[in-house]
Design a protein around this motif. Structure first.
Motif, short mmCIF file in Angstrom:
data_model
loop_
_atom_site.label_atom_id
_atom_site.label_comp_id
_atom_site.label_asym_id
_atom_site.label_seq_id
_atom_site.Cartn_x
_atom_site.Cartn_y
_atom_site.Cartn_z
N THR A 144 37.33 45.13 30.76
CA THR A 144 36.10 46.32 30.33
C THR A 144 36.57 47.59 30.91
O THR A 144 36.93 47.91 31.70
CB THR A 144 34.52 45.85 30.85
N ASN A 145 35.90 49.03 29.82
CA ASN A 145 35.68 50.27 30.72
C ASN A 145 34.98 49.90 31.82
O ASN A 145 34.64 51.55 32.65
CB ASN A 145 35.52 51.24 29.61
N GLU A 146 33.86 49.33 31.76
CA GLU A 146 32.80 49.40 33.33
C GLU A 146 33.91 48.72 34.69
O GLU A 146 33.63 48.72 36.22
CB GLU A 146 32.24 48.68 33.12
N GLY A 174 31.42 44.93 36.08
CA GLY A 174 32.20 45.97 36.47
C GLY A 174 33.16 44.79 37.35
O GLY A 174 34.30 44.82 37.41
N ALA A 175 32.17 44.90 38.51
CA ALA A 175 33.28 44.39 39.55
C ALA A 175 33.48 42.83 39.53
O ALA A 175 34.80 42.79 39.86
CB ALA A 175 31.91 43.99 40.72
N SER A 176 33.16 42.16 38.57
CA SER A 176 33.37 40.48 38.56
C SER A 176 34.62 40.89 36.95
O SER A 176 35.45 40.22 37.36
CB SER A 176 32.13 40.21 38.06
N GLY A 187 53.84 36.01 30.33
CA GLY A 187 53.31 37.26 29.66
C GLY A 187 52.08 37.41 30.28
O GLY A 187 51.34 35.99 30.24
N LEU A 188 51.65 38.28 30.54
CA LEU A 188 49.94 38.46 30.67
C LEU A 188 49.92 39.68 30.36
O LEU A 188 50.68 41.01 31.08
CB LEU A 188 49.79 38.09 32.87
N TRP A 189 49.31 40.01 29.69
CA TRP A 189 48.56 41.33 28.80
C TRP A 189 46.50 41.32 29.41
O TRP A 189 45.51 40.19 29.37
CB TRP A 189 48.03 41.01 27.49
N ILE A 190 47.01 42.61 30.07
CA ILE A 190 44.80 42.84 30.43
C ILE A 190 45.10 43.50 29.41
O ILE A 190 44.98 44.86 29.00
CB ILE A 190 44.91 43.20 31.97
N VAL A 191 43.58 43.58 28.61
CA VAL A 191 43.68 44.26 27.48
C VAL A 191 41.80 44.89 27.71
O VAL A 191 41.03 44.21 28.28
CB VAL A 191 43.11 43.80 26.15
N ARG A 192 41.35 46.57 28.05
CA ARG A 192 40.84 46.58 28.39
C ARG A 192 39.75 47.50 27.12
O ARG A 192 40.25 48.05 26.14
CB ARG A 192 40.43 47.52 29.67
N THR A 193 38.67 47.50 26.79
CA THR A 193 38.23 47.59 25.79
C THR A 193 36.21 48.15 26.09
O THR A 193 35.89 48.25 27.50
CB THR A 193 37.74 46.11 24.87
N ALA A 194 36.15 48.70 25.27
CA ALA A 194 34.67 49.58 25.29
C ALA A 194 33.60 49.41 23.95
O ALA A 194 33.98 48.92 23.26
CB ALA A 194 34.32 50.76 25.59
#
Ligand SMILES: NC(=O)c1ccc[n+]([C@@H]2O[C@H](COP(=O)([O-])OP(=O)(O)OC[C@H]3O[C@@H](n4cnc5c(N)ncnc54)[C@H](OP(=O)(O)O)[C@@H]3O)[C@@H](O)[C@H]2O)c1
Length: 289
Positions: free
Chosen positions: A106-108, A133-135, A151-158
Motif C-alpha cells: 500500500t501507499n500507506e 501501514g505499519a503492518s 521471484g518476489l514482487w512487492i506491488v504497492r497500490t492505492a
C-alpha cells in the motif's frame, strides 16, 4: 518470467483478488486457483505449505489482507499478525515449494508529508503513520526476509475500487442520496491519491510479473486527485444534480490517520512498459458498467 499455468490468488473474493482471478482465467494458458478465506485463513497462516502442496501453483499472488484500516488502528497486534506474520508464512512456504510470490502492499507505507507535488518512488523513505501501514510494511519486510530465489514482487497500490463490495464510488452515491435535496455532500479535500480500478491493476500485475524477475513496484491508474475530486467525478456521472463541499481530513473523525499525500510514482513499472490508463478513464468505464 513467463506466467506459469497455475496461479493461486489469496483474498480471491475481494476487490483485487476477484479481478485477478478473472484476469488469469481470461488469458490463454493460465488457470486461477482461488484461495478465499475458506482455503487459507490469515489467522491460520501456517497452513500455507499444505495448501501449496495440494494445489501445486507455479506462482502465488497474495491479495488477502486485513484492509479495515480503522480496525487495524484499534487492534494493532492483530493487524501485525494478519498483514505481516501471515505474509512471512506465505513467503516461507513459497520458498520451500520453489515458486514465486507477489505481495500486494500500500501507499500507506509512506507518511504522506511530501509537499513537492511528486509521487513517492519505490526507494523513498518509508514511515507509516498508522497501524495498517505499519503492518503492511512489516509484511513487505517479512516476505523479503523469508522469500527464496524464485521471484518476489512487492506491488504497492492505492485507492482500489471495483466489485464485489461497495467501494468509494458506490459509498459516495449512497451518501449523496441520503442528503436532503440541494445540500452539497461534504468530502475531504486535503487527502490525495490515485483512484485505481481493480481490473486494471490485476492486468498490470500480471504484465509486471511477465516483464521482470522481481522487485518493488508502484502501480496505480495514472494521475492523481483529492477525495473531493474523486467524489465530484463520481457524482458528475451518476448524480449530476448533486454538488460537493470541501472539508478537511481532520473534520472526518476516524480511528486511523491516512497520509495526506498518497500519490505514488509509477515510473519504474512504466520503464518496463507497464503503464496504466488515467484514473478518469478507468472510473468512467466502471461507472458505465
Ligand atoms: N482497497 C484499497 O484501497 C487498497 C489500497 C492499497 C493497497 N491495498 C491492498 O490491496 C490488496 C487487496 O485489497 P482489496 O482492495 O481487494 O481489499 P478487500 O476487497 O478488502 O479484499 C481483501 C481480501 O482479504 C480477505 N481476508 C480478510 N481477512 C482474511 C482472513 N482472516 N483470512 C483470509 N482472507 C482474509 C478478505 O476475505 P473476505 O472476502 O472473506 O472478507 C478479502 O477477500 C490488500 O493487500 C490491500 O492491503 C488495497
Amino acid at each position: 518470467m513467463s506466467l506459469p499455468g497455475r496461479i493461486a490468488v489469496t483474498g480471491a473474493a475481494g476487490r483485487l483478488g476477484s479481478a485477478l482471478v478473472a484476469a488469469i482465467a481470461g488469458r490463454d494458458g493460465t488457470t486461477p486457483i482461488p484461495w478465499t478465506r475458506a482455503e487459507w485463513d490469515l489467522d491460520r497462516s501456517a497452513d500455507a505449505a499444505g495448501r501449496i502442496g495440494a494445489d501445486r501453483p507455479g506462482l502465488l499472488i497474495h491479495a488477502a489482507a486485513w484492509t479495515d484500516v480503522d480496525g487495524c488502528a484499534r487492534e494493532p497486534e492483530l493487524a501485525m499478525a494478519r498483514n505481516a506474520g501471515a505474509t512471512g508464512e506465505l513467503a516461507a512456504a513459497c520458498a520451500a515449494a520453489g515458486i514465486g510470490l507477489v505481495v500486494v502492499s500500500t501507499n500507506e507505507v509512506f507518511d504522506g508529508e511530501r509537499t513537492d507535488g511528486r509521487g513517492y518512488a519505490e526507494d523513498d523513505p518509508v514511515a507509516p503513520r498508522n497501524a495498517y501501514g505499519a503492518s503492511k510494511l512489516a509484511g513487505e519486510r517479512a516476505a523479503t526476509a523469508r522469500a527464496g530465489g524464485h521471484g518476489l514482487w512487492i506491488v504497492r497500490t492505492a485507492w482500489v475500487y471495483g466489485p464485489p463490495a461497495a467501494a468509494f464510488p458506490e459509498k459516495i452515491v449512497a451518501a449523496a442520496d441520503r442528503l436532503p435535496a440541494g445540500e452539497p455532500l461534504p468530502v475531504v479535500a486535503d487527502e490525495h491519491g490515485s483512484p485505481t480500478r481493480a481490473g486494471d491493476l490485476a492486468a498490470a500485475i500480471l504484465a509486471l510479473v511477465e516483464r521482470s524477475p522481481g522487485g518493488t513496484f508502484h502501480l496505480t491508474n495514472a494521475g492523481a486527485t483529492s477525495r473531493l475530486g474523486w467524489a465530484a467525478a463520481v457524482l458528475a456521472a451518476r448524480r449530476p444534480e448533486r454538488s460537493v463541499r470541501p472539508i478537511g481530513r481532520h473534520d472526518f473523525r476516524r480511528a486511523s490517520d491516512p497520509p495526506a499525500w498518497g500519490v505514488l510514482d509509477t515510473g519504474r513499472a512504466a520503464a518496463l512498459g507497464v503503464r496504466m490508463r488515467p484514473w478518469e478513464e478507468a472510473l468512467a468505464e466502471h461507472l458505465r458498467g
